[in-house]
Design a protein around this motif. Structure first.
Motif, PDB file in Angstrom:
ATOM      1  N   ALA A   7       0.724  -1.011   0.233  1.00  0.00           N
ATOM      2  CA  ALA A   7       0.307   0.241  -0.662  1.00  0.00           C
ATOM      3  C   ALA A   7       0.431   1.109   0.125  1.00  0.00           C
ATOM      4  CB  ALA A   7      -1.258  -0.051   0.895  1.00  0.00           C
ATOM      5  N   GLY A   8       2.158   1.070  -0.277  1.00  0.00           N
ATOM      6  CA  GLY A   8       3.432   1.979  -0.046  1.00  0.00           C
ATOM      7  C   GLY A   8       2.670   2.705  -1.734  1.00  0.00           C
ATOM      8  N   SER A   9       3.265   4.230  -1.411  1.00  0.00           N
ATOM      9  CA  SER A   9       3.120   5.671  -1.914  1.00  0.00           C
ATOM     10  C   SER A   9       5.009   5.483  -3.489  1.00  0.00           C
ATOM     11  CB  SER A   9       3.119   6.243  -2.122  1.00  0.00           C
ATOM     12  OG  SER A   9       3.484   7.444  -1.436  1.00  0.00           O
ATOM     13  N   THR A  10       5.664   4.602  -2.279  1.00  0.00           N
ATOM     14  CA  THR A  10       6.960   4.624  -2.706  1.00  0.00           C
ATOM     15  C   THR A  10       7.618   3.323  -3.263  1.00  0.00           C
ATOM     16  OG1 THR A  10       8.194   5.157  -0.555  1.00  0.00           O
ATOM     17  CG2 THR A  10       7.322   7.209  -1.807  1.00  0.00           C
ATOM     18  N   PHE A  11       8.950   2.679  -3.765  1.00  0.00           N
ATOM     19  CA  PHE A  11       9.247   1.301  -3.398  1.00  0.00           C
ATOM     20  C   PHE A  11       9.957   1.403  -2.291  1.00  0.00           C
ATOM     21  CE2 PHE A  11       9.566   3.111  -8.131  1.00  0.00           C
ATOM     22  CZ  PHE A  11       9.522   2.066  -8.893  1.00  0.00           C
ATOM     23  N   THR A  12      10.519   2.744  -1.726  1.00  0.00           N
ATOM     24  CA  THR A  12      10.660   2.369  -0.211  1.00  0.00           C
ATOM     25  C   THR A  12       9.488   1.146   0.659  1.00  0.00           C
ATOM     26  OG1 THR A  12      12.965   3.829  -0.988  1.00  0.00           O
ATOM     27  CG2 THR A  12      12.349   3.305   1.572  1.00  0.00           C
ATOM     28  N   ALA A  13       8.741   2.432   0.709  1.00  0.00           N
ATOM     29  CA  ALA A  13       7.688   2.203   1.191  1.00  0.00           C
ATOM     30  C   ALA A  13       7.214   0.760   0.945  1.00  0.00           C
ATOM     31  CB  ALA A  13       6.660   2.793   1.030  1.00  0.00           C
ATOM     32  N   ASN A  14       6.683   0.069   0.388  1.00  0.00           N
ATOM     33  CA  ASN A  14       6.526  -1.039  -0.200  1.00  0.00           C
ATOM     34  C   ASN A  14       7.775  -1.711  -0.065  1.00  0.00           C
ATOM     35  OD1 ASN A  14       3.843  -0.518  -0.954  1.00  0.00           O
ATOM     36  ND2 ASN A  14       4.598  -0.202  -3.046  1.00  0.00           N
ATOM     37  N   ALA A  15       8.892  -2.171  -0.470  1.00  0.00           N
ATOM     38  CA  ALA A  15       9.872  -2.969   0.501  1.00  0.00           C
ATOM     39  C   ALA A  15       9.992  -3.121   2.001  1.00  0.00           C
ATOM     40  CB  ALA A  15      11.723  -2.721  -0.112  1.00  0.00           C
ATOM     41  N   ARG A  16       9.484  -2.209   2.819  1.00  0.00           N
ATOM     42  CA  ARG A  16       9.435  -2.194   3.510  1.00  0.00           C
ATOM     43  C   ARG A  16       8.177  -3.189   4.687  1.00  0.00           C
ATOM     44  NH1 ARG A  16       9.604   3.966   5.848  1.00  0.00           N
ATOM     45  NH2 ARG A  16      11.346   3.439   5.113  1.00  0.00           N
ATOM     46  N   ILE A  17       7.156  -2.282   4.424  1.00  0.00           N
ATOM     47  CA  ILE A  17       5.853  -3.056   4.910  1.00  0.00           C
ATOM     48  C   ILE A  17       5.993  -4.627   3.658  1.00  0.00           C
ATOM     49  CG2 ILE A  17       3.612  -3.598   3.935  1.00  0.00           C
ATOM     50  CD1 ILE A  17       3.460  -0.131   2.768  1.00  0.00           C
ATOM     51  N   LYS A  18       6.756  -5.086   2.742  1.00  0.00           N
ATOM     52  CA  LYS A  18       6.562  -6.872   2.549  1.00  0.00           C
ATOM     53  C   LYS A  18       8.038  -7.712   4.054  1.00  0.00           C
ATOM     54  CE  LYS A  18       7.067  -5.872  -1.673  1.00  0.00           C
ATOM     55  NZ  LYS A  18       7.644  -6.312  -3.462  1.00  0.00           N
ATOM     56  N   ALA A  19       9.111  -6.162   3.903  1.00  0.00           N
ATOM     57  CA  ALA A  19      10.197  -7.543   4.633  1.00  0.00           C
ATOM     58  C   ALA A  19       9.389  -7.306   6.349  1.00  0.00           C
ATOM     59  CB  ALA A  19      11.213  -6.224   4.628  1.00  0.00           C
ATOM     60  N   LEU A  20       8.422  -6.187   7.015  1.00  0.00           N
ATOM     61  CA  LEU A  20       8.565  -6.490   7.847  1.00  0.00           C
ATOM     62  C   LEU A  20       7.375  -7.203   8.562  1.00  0.00           C
ATOM     63  CD1 LEU A  20       8.237  -2.087   9.108  1.00  0.00           C
ATOM     64  CD2 LEU A  20       9.990  -3.686  10.056  1.00  0.00           C
ATOM     65  N   ALA A  21       6.307  -7.773   7.500  1.00  0.00           N
ATOM     66  CA  ALA A  21       5.349  -8.432   7.421  1.00  0.00           C
ATOM     67  C   ALA A  21       5.791  -9.815   7.341  1.00  0.00           C
ATOM     68  CB  ALA A  21       4.319  -8.004   6.499  1.00  0.00           C
ATOM     69  N   VAL A  22       7.256 -10.072   6.353  1.00  0.00           N
ATOM     70  CA  VAL A  22       7.335 -11.642   6.005  1.00  0.00           C
ATOM     71  C   VAL A  22       8.364 -12.047   7.205  1.00  0.00           C
ATOM     72  CG1 VAL A  22       8.991 -12.974   4.513  1.00  0.00           C
ATOM     73  CG2 VAL A  22       7.308 -11.443   3.544  1.00  0.00           C
ATOM     74  N   ALA A  23       9.077 -10.873   8.010  1.00  0.00           N
ATOM     75  CA  ALA A  23       9.647 -11.110   9.151  1.00  0.00           C
ATOM     76  C   ALA A  23       8.750 -11.298  10.502  1.00  0.00           C
ATOM     77  CB  ALA A  23      10.383  -9.906   9.543  1.00  0.00           C
ATOM     78  N   ALA A  24       8.209 -10.575  10.350  1.00  0.00           N
ATOM     79  CA  ALA A  24       6.985 -10.729  11.738  1.00  0.00           C
ATOM     80  C   ALA A  24       6.381 -12.101  11.328  1.00  0.00           C
ATOM     81  CB  ALA A  24       6.161  -9.830  11.203  1.00  0.00           C
TER      82      ALA A  24
END
Length: 195
Positions: free
Chosen positions: A42-59
């Motif tokens: 749901a991020g508006s930038t590539f960096t925001a989307n990478a962060r969303i995915k990394a945090l979700a998969v790590a959790a």
């Protein structure tokens, strides 16, 4: 000492294979994310989307996770498809066809591939974030059979080759993901040495 596990936060087999190759020189056990795990970008930038995915998969997995969000921004299309690159059409051939059609009467075909990488820990800590870019232009017809996504229609500046015509080694040297990885690798190596 246990080998650090790193989950690639992607359901794309091509991307997972590429990262396994890039990470092969590091003391890591690289695994694909669990099947069926779907994270909304749901991020508006590539960096925001990478962060969303990394945090979700790590959790979800309880392991370190590496996510990338990458895409193609075409100048003549106001930066589109951008963060919507993977959702521009249902399949790679349809995405390519839609982009070529949108640029059919366009002579200025400059484009940029961008890759944002994020490594996150299961406790919600963002360990590393980097971004790499690769300039080029959109060809009029697909060329090459290596790679995935928009690779057959993106000619890399200064190479006269599309990503789909390059070996994995050349793609690593010239590509946005390879450039982002070049920034990430020494920092990831340092992080691993502190474990």
């Amino acid at each position: 000492m246990d080998t650090q596990i790193l989950i690639i936060a992607s359901g794309n087999p091509g991307k997972v294979r590429e990262f396994k190759g890039l990470l092969s020189g590091l003391p890591l056990k690289v695994k694909a994310q669990p099947e069926g795990l779907d994270v909304e970008e749901a991020g508006s930038t590539f960096t925001a989307n990478a962060r969303i995915k990394a945090l979700a998969v790590a959790a979800e997995t309880g392991e370190w996770a590496l996510a990338d969000d990458s895409g193609l921004s075409v100048d003549a299309l106001g930066g589109a498809p951008g963060v919507h690159s993977a959702r521009y059409a249902p399949s790679d051939p349809e995405r390519i066809a839609r982009l070529l059609q949108a640029l059919e009467s366009e002579d200025k075909r400059n484009a940029c591939f961008c890759a944002a990488l994020c490594v996150a820990a299961p406790d919600g800590t963002v360990l590393l974030e980097v971004e790499g870019q690769c300039k080029g232009w959109i060809t009029r017809t697909p060329r090459g059979d290596q790679g995935f996504g928009y690779d057959p229609i993106f000619e890399v500046e200064g190479t006269q080759a599309t990503f789909a015509e390059m070996s994995l080694q050349d793609k690593k040297a010239h590509g946005h993901r390879g450039r982002a990885f070049t920034l990430l690798e020494p920092r990831l190596r340092q992080l691993l040495s502190q474990q």
